[in-house]
Structure formats: C-alpha cells, structure tokens
Write a protein that holds these residues in place. Structure first.
Motif, PDB file in Angstrom:
ATOM      1  N   PRO A  12       0.816  -1.225   0.000  1.00  0.00           N
ATOM      2  CA  PRO A  12       0.000   0.000   0.000  1.00  0.00           C
ATOM      3  C   PRO A  12       0.848   1.273   0.000  1.00  0.00           C
ATOM      4  N   ARG A  16       1.145   4.542  -2.948  1.00  0.00           N
ATOM      5  CA  ARG A  16       0.950   5.960  -2.626  1.00  0.00           C
ATOM      6  C   ARG A  16       2.115   6.843  -3.076  1.00  0.00           C
ATOM      7  N   ALA A  52      -5.634  -5.521  -0.975  1.00  0.00           N
ATOM      8  CA  ALA A  52      -5.851  -4.653   0.186  1.00  0.00           C
ATOM      9  C   ALA A  52      -7.134  -3.834   0.061  1.00  0.00           C
ATOM     10  N   GLY A  53      -7.955  -4.145  -0.948  1.00  0.00           N
ATOM     11  CA  GLY A  53      -9.247  -3.476  -1.100  1.00  0.00           C
ATOM     12  C   GLY A  53      -9.251  -2.304  -2.049  1.00  0.00           C
ATOM     13  N   ASP A  54      -8.188  -2.142  -2.853  1.00  0.00           N
ATOM     14  CA  ASP A  54      -8.080  -0.966  -3.717  1.00  0.00           C
ATOM     15  C   ASP A  54      -9.170  -0.891  -4.779  1.00  0.00           C
ATOM     16  N   ARG A  77      -5.113  -6.481   5.459  1.00  0.00           N
ATOM     17  CA  ARG A  77      -5.081  -5.069   5.079  1.00  0.00           C
ATOM     18  C   ARG A  77      -6.474  -4.587   4.672  1.00  0.00           C
ATOM     19  N   ALA A  78      -7.158  -5.394   3.855  1.00  0.00           N
ATOM     20  CA  ALA A  78      -8.503  -5.024   3.409  1.00  0.00           C
ATOM     21  C   ALA A  78      -9.461  -4.920   4.591  1.00  0.00           C
ATOM     22  N   SER A  80      -8.803  -4.012   7.601  1.00  0.00           N
ATOM     23  CA  SER A  80      -8.572  -2.779   8.360  1.00  0.00           C
ATOM     24  C   SER A  80      -9.192  -1.563   7.666  1.00  0.00           C
ATOM     25  N   ARG A  81      -9.322  -1.635   6.347  1.00  0.00           N
ATOM     26  CA  ARG A  81      -9.864  -0.509   5.577  1.00  0.00           C
ATOM     27  C   ARG A  81     -11.372  -0.608   5.388  1.00  0.00           C
ATOM     28  N   PHE A  82     -11.880  -1.839   5.264  1.00  0.00           N
ATOM     29  CA  PHE A  82     -13.309  -2.058   4.991  1.00  0.00           C
ATOM     30  C   PHE A  82     -13.848  -3.106   5.973  1.00  0.00           C
TER      31      PHE A  82
END
Length: 199
Positions: A12, A16, A52-54, A77-78, A80-82
């Motif tokens: 991730p 960025r 990771a949910g991008d 990772r995904a 934690s974001r969703f």
C-alpha cells in the motif's frame, strides 16, 4: 510466507508514491468511466483478487459484496480498511461459491497471474448470475509489464487478439472497452444466443 503476504507489509505504501499513485489513479478513473458509460449498476459485487481493497475505490459507496484473495496478509489489510466487507481466502480459478450467486464480478489486476485463462473465465461465468457482468483487466504490452516480470512477478500476458478470441469462444459479450497505458479494461456479460462478440 507467500509472496503476496510479504508484499502486504509495504505494497500500500508503494501505491501511494507520487508517480505510481498518479498512474494507478488514472487507471481507476478509466474504470469508473467504463462503468459510467455502460450504465451498469455494480451493487452486490464479488471482487476476486481483492488484495488490500483498492478495487473498491471505483465502486459506488452503496456497493456491497465479498472480497476474495489468496493472501491472508492482503485480506488483513482489506479488513482494516473495509471492516464491513466479507472476505474469503480462495484461488481465482476455484471460487467457493454456488453457481449464479453474484450479479457483478470484478477481476482487476488478476488475470495476468493465472496461466489457464479458459479455466479462470469459466469459473467467473459459473458464479455469475444470468446476464451478470464481469469487469476484467489484462496488461497491455509495454515496458511496465516487462518491468513487473524483471522485478519477480509471474506475469502470464496474453495478446489482444488471442484474448478476445477466447472471450468470444467462451460466450462473453463486450459491453464496454477502454485501453490505457497500463492495461486493457473490459466490461463483459454472458452472451445471449442472439448476440455475438463484436469484430
């Protein structure tokens, strides 16, 4: 540790970086345009290769569904974001779902990692509902694909004519298409008997 579990720690952050982020944001804008131009509503989604949910960046905020990835690190990772997204660890060509249970399937940045494209498309078609839609990308030939292989990715590219012949043979109808510097983007639907793949 599997390669993508290891990559989950820093992937991730790499996305960025200014140059990489600009390229990937351009790809996301193109995918959003493809969906908008088609008029297809992606509400309940099976996101295969969720990472990771991008991919959820180009779906509407009201969309819900299931994210699938082989990497537990990426799924963490995904999560934690969703936190509300259902997540499942599975292979893209062996999905643990019943036939015809999703109206929309996203396969973004995945097909190049699967050698057997026929099996992959067959599995996507199996879990899609009748007249369901498949959003799929394949890498464009170019320096970025070469660089990915040099950096250790196991990319199995496919030539555009060969890929589209496979789609036609396997019974997919093209609802939309866009080509970017990085990838070819397709919005597909299972064929009706009266339809054919455009030349």
């Amino acid at each position: 540790m599997k390669p993508w579990d290891w990559k989950a720690g820093w992937y991730p952050s790499v996305r960025r970086l200014p140059l990489i982020g600009a390229i990937l944001n351009s790809e996301i804008r193109s995918l959003k345009t493809l969906l908008a131009e088609s008029g297809v509503q992606a509400n309940r989604i099976l996101d295969v290769g969720a990472g990771a949910g991008d991919s959820w960046a180009f779906f509407s905020g009201s969309a819900s569904g299931v994210g699938v990835d082989l990497s537990f690190g990426m799924l963490k990772r995904a999560r934690s974001r969703f936190p509300k997204l259902d997540l499942v660890s599975a292979r893209a060509d062996a999905l643990p779902f019943r036939d015809g249970c999703f109206p929309f399937l996203s396969l973004v940045g995945v097909a190049e990692y699967v050698r057997d494209k026929k099996k992959l498309l067959g599995e996507c078609g199996r879990v899609l509902a009748p007249a369901g839609h498949l959003l799929v990308t394949v890498p464009a030939a170019g320096p970025f694909t070469v660089m990915r292989n040099l950096l250790g990715s196991r990319i199995h590219p496919v030539e555009k004519r060969e890929w589209e012949a496979r789609l036609a043979k396997d019974g997919w109808h093209m609802r939309g298409f866009r080509e970017t510097w990085l990838q070819r983007q397709y919005l597909l639907r299972k064929n009706n008997p009266q339809e054919s793949f455009p030349p």
